[in-house]
Write an enzyme that holds these catalytic residues in place. Structure first.
Site, PDB file in Angstrom:
ATOM      1  N   ASP A 116       0.853  -1.195   0.000  1.00  0.00           N
ATOM      2  CA  ASP A 116       0.000   0.000   0.000  1.00  0.00           C
ATOM      3  C   ASP A 116       0.892   1.249   0.000  1.00  0.00           C
ATOM      4  O   ASP A 116       1.729   1.419   0.888  1.00  0.00           O
ATOM      5  CB  ASP A 116      -0.885  -0.041   1.256  1.00  0.00           C
ATOM      6  CG  ASP A 116      -1.964   1.023   1.233  1.00  0.00           C
ATOM      7  OD1 ASP A 116      -2.434   1.378   0.132  1.00  0.00           O
ATOM      8  OD2 ASP A 116      -2.342   1.502   2.324  1.00  0.00           O
ATOM      9  N   HIS A 117       0.703   2.100  -0.980  1.00  0.00           N
ATOM     10  CA  HIS A 117       1.457   3.357  -1.091  1.00  0.00           C
ATOM     11  C   HIS A 117       2.973   3.163  -1.056  1.00  0.00           C
ATOM     12  O   HIS A 117       3.668   3.761  -0.228  1.00  0.00           O
ATOM     13  CB  HIS A 117       1.053   4.342   0.014  1.00  0.00           C
ATOM     14  CG  HIS A 117      -0.343   4.838  -0.130  1.00  0.00           C
ATOM     15  ND1 HIS A 117      -0.703   5.779  -1.072  1.00  0.00           N
ATOM     16  CD2 HIS A 117      -1.486   4.514   0.542  1.00  0.00           C
ATOM     17  CE1 HIS A 117      -2.012   6.012  -0.971  1.00  0.00           C
ATOM     18  NE2 HIS A 117      -2.514   5.245  -0.012  1.00  0.00           N
TER      19      HIS A 117
ATOM     20  N   HIS B 268      -7.541  10.546   2.958  1.00  0.00           N
ATOM     21  CA  HIS B 268      -7.168   9.520   3.944  1.00  0.00           C
ATOM     22  C   HIS B 268      -7.412  10.020   5.370  1.00  0.00           C
ATOM     23  O   HIS B 268      -7.220  11.190   5.658  1.00  0.00           O
ATOM     24  CB  HIS B 268      -5.677   9.183   3.825  1.00  0.00           C
ATOM     25  CG  HIS B 268      -5.291   8.567   2.518  1.00  0.00           C
ATOM     26  ND1 HIS B 268      -4.734   9.273   1.494  1.00  0.00           N
ATOM     27  CD2 HIS B 268      -5.369   7.289   2.075  1.00  0.00           C
ATOM     28  CE1 HIS B 268      -4.480   8.473   0.472  1.00  0.00           C
ATOM     29  NE2 HIS B 268      -4.854   7.251   0.798  1.00  0.00           N
TER      30      HIS B 268
ATOM     31  N   HIS C  83      -9.280   5.466  -2.717  1.00  0.00           N
ATOM     32  CA  HIS C  83      -8.575   5.490  -1.427  1.00  0.00           C
ATOM     33  C   HIS C  83      -9.385   6.339  -0.450  1.00  0.00           C
ATOM     34  O   HIS C  83     -10.211   7.148  -0.849  1.00  0.00           O
ATOM     35  CB  HIS C  83      -7.167   6.071  -1.596  1.00  0.00           C
ATOM     36  CG  HIS C  83      -6.204   5.099  -2.185  1.00  0.00           C
ATOM     37  ND1 HIS C  83      -5.093   4.644  -1.512  1.00  0.00           N
ATOM     38  CD2 HIS C  83      -6.198   4.468  -3.385  1.00  0.00           C
ATOM     39  CE1 HIS C  83      -4.443   3.779  -2.280  1.00  0.00           C
ATOM     40  NE2 HIS C  83      -5.090   3.658  -3.424  1.00  0.00           N
TER      41      HIS C  83
ATOM     42  N   ASN D 264     -10.023   1.195  -0.497  1.00  0.00           N
ATOM     43  CA  ASN D 264      -9.051   1.069   0.579  1.00  0.00           C
ATOM     44  C   ASN D 264      -9.632   1.590   1.889  1.00  0.00           C
ATOM     45  O   ASN D 264     -10.154   2.707   1.937  1.00  0.00           O
ATOM     46  CB  ASN D 264      -7.800   1.901   0.249  1.00  0.00           C
ATOM     47  CG  ASN D 264      -6.907   1.219  -0.745  1.00  0.00           C
ATOM     48  OD1 ASN D 264      -7.374   0.430  -1.566  1.00  0.00           O
ATOM     49  ND2 ASN D 264      -5.620   1.499  -0.688  1.00  0.00           N
TER      50      ASN D 264
END
Ligand code: 13P
Length: 329
Positions: free
Chosen positions: A117-118, A213, A243, A265
């Site tokens: 992830d990322h 996020h 996301h 996500n």
């Protein structure tokens, strides 16, 4: 009447596509019948074709892994396990976490993918590949467009050559705490996205349409740019990723799925329900056994994940169900 097909990226598998839409995919490992971690590409292809989304949930320990895989089993749903470099460097060491997840995946009856992830650093991508991740999410979204494109193209070649699928991000999904997502300055541009995908050959694209996020301010529900999402899906015709799936609002999420989001996500809300259950359990019984406390967190996370899977339509995709015809018995 099953079509047998070897996965492009997971040569160990035979994927059998059933003729019933609802049946989804049944698979067997050639050696021993064990199911291992699978590529995200096939999962997302199925979700794209059948218009639903799959959760990608961050995992930092055994309780998270058990909650995620347990929920997927209960819901007969595919699932993606996310680990970010920050998570593995500060707690969930890859040497311990990946074999644990791999073992659990081998014993499960649903497809499970393991996603970096990322990933932003080349070395982190290499480390994830070396440890057996099945998908790389390379995040060059904070870079200027051309640099993002060039780095993504390089990582895409590396991932594909190593048997992994790849997701990239164009536009930038920022942090809710910084107020990101409100202004459309960093939203994904349709024409740029078409060019980006053509040149990088990524398997999925994370788009910026208004989510961020982390935790939004109390009572705030983000406004999503659905028109942009519609145009992106029409132009790209590929799996799209959202996301910042925590606190984005049920209506928003379901509309985003209806318009072509296939992977969502989620981290903040899953961790928060685990933490809150621990807090309540400790308040009720300050001397609670550590094992029981961990179990409570796992159960709370599992319940939350089950209901999210139902909301985004991934439940019951990997089981025999009412619509499977008699000839399959
Ligand atoms: P949230 O923490 O907002 O759910 O976002 C998670 C995420 O997008 C991880 O890549």
């Amino acid at each position: 009447i099953l079509i047998k097909e070897k996965s492009e990226y997971q040569s160990d598998y035979v994927w059998c596509y059933g003729i019933s839409d609802c049946f989804g995919i049944v698979w067997n490992c050639i050696e021993g019948g064990a199911i291992m971690l699978v590529s995200m590409k096939e999962m997302l292809h199925h979700a794209d074709k059948n218009n639903y989304a799959i959760m990608a949930i961050n995992c930092c320990n055994m309780e998270c892994a058990k909650a995620i895989i347990g929920a997927a089993e209960t819901e007969c749903s595919p699932v993606i396990i996310n680990i970010s470099p920050r998570q593995w460097k500060s707690h969930a060491s890859l040497d311990a976490t990946v074999p644990m997840i791999n073992n659990m995946a081998q014993k499960s009856s649903v497809p499970i993918a393991l996603n970096l992830d990322h990933g932003q650093e080349y070395n982190d991508v290499v480390e994830a590949i070396q440890h057996g991740f099945t998908n790389i999410m390379f995040d060059g979204s904070a870079l200027p467009y051309q640099e993002n494109l060039e780095r993504t193209a390089l990582i895409s070649d590396l991932a594909h050559a190593s048997g992994c699928s790849i997701e990239a991000e164009l536009g930038h999904v920022g942090q809710a705490s910084a107020g990101d997502g409100v202004s459309n300055d960093f939203y994904t541009h349709v024409d740029q996205a078409v060019e980006f995908v053509k040149q990088t050959h990524v398997d999925a694209l994370a788009v910026a349409i208004g989510t961020a996020h982390g935790q939004y301010p109390q009572g705030y529900v983000p406004h999503l740019d659905f028109q942009r999402l519609k145009e992106l899906k029409t132009a790209l015709q590929m799996p799209l990723v959202l996301h910042g799936g925590s606190g984005a609002g049920q209506k928003n999420i379901q509309k985003a799925v209806a318009l072509g989001i296939n992977k969502i996500n989620v981290c903040t809300d899953v961790f928060a329900v685990g933490r809150e259950r621990m807090k309540t359990s400790l308040e009720e019984n300050p001397h609670i056994d550590l094992m029981d406390l961990c179990h409570e967190a796992e159960m709370a996370m599992k319940e939350y994940i089950c209901s999210y899977m139902q909301m985004i339509g991934s439940s019951q995709r990997y089981c025999y169900c009412m619509s499977v015809k008699k000839e399959f018995d």
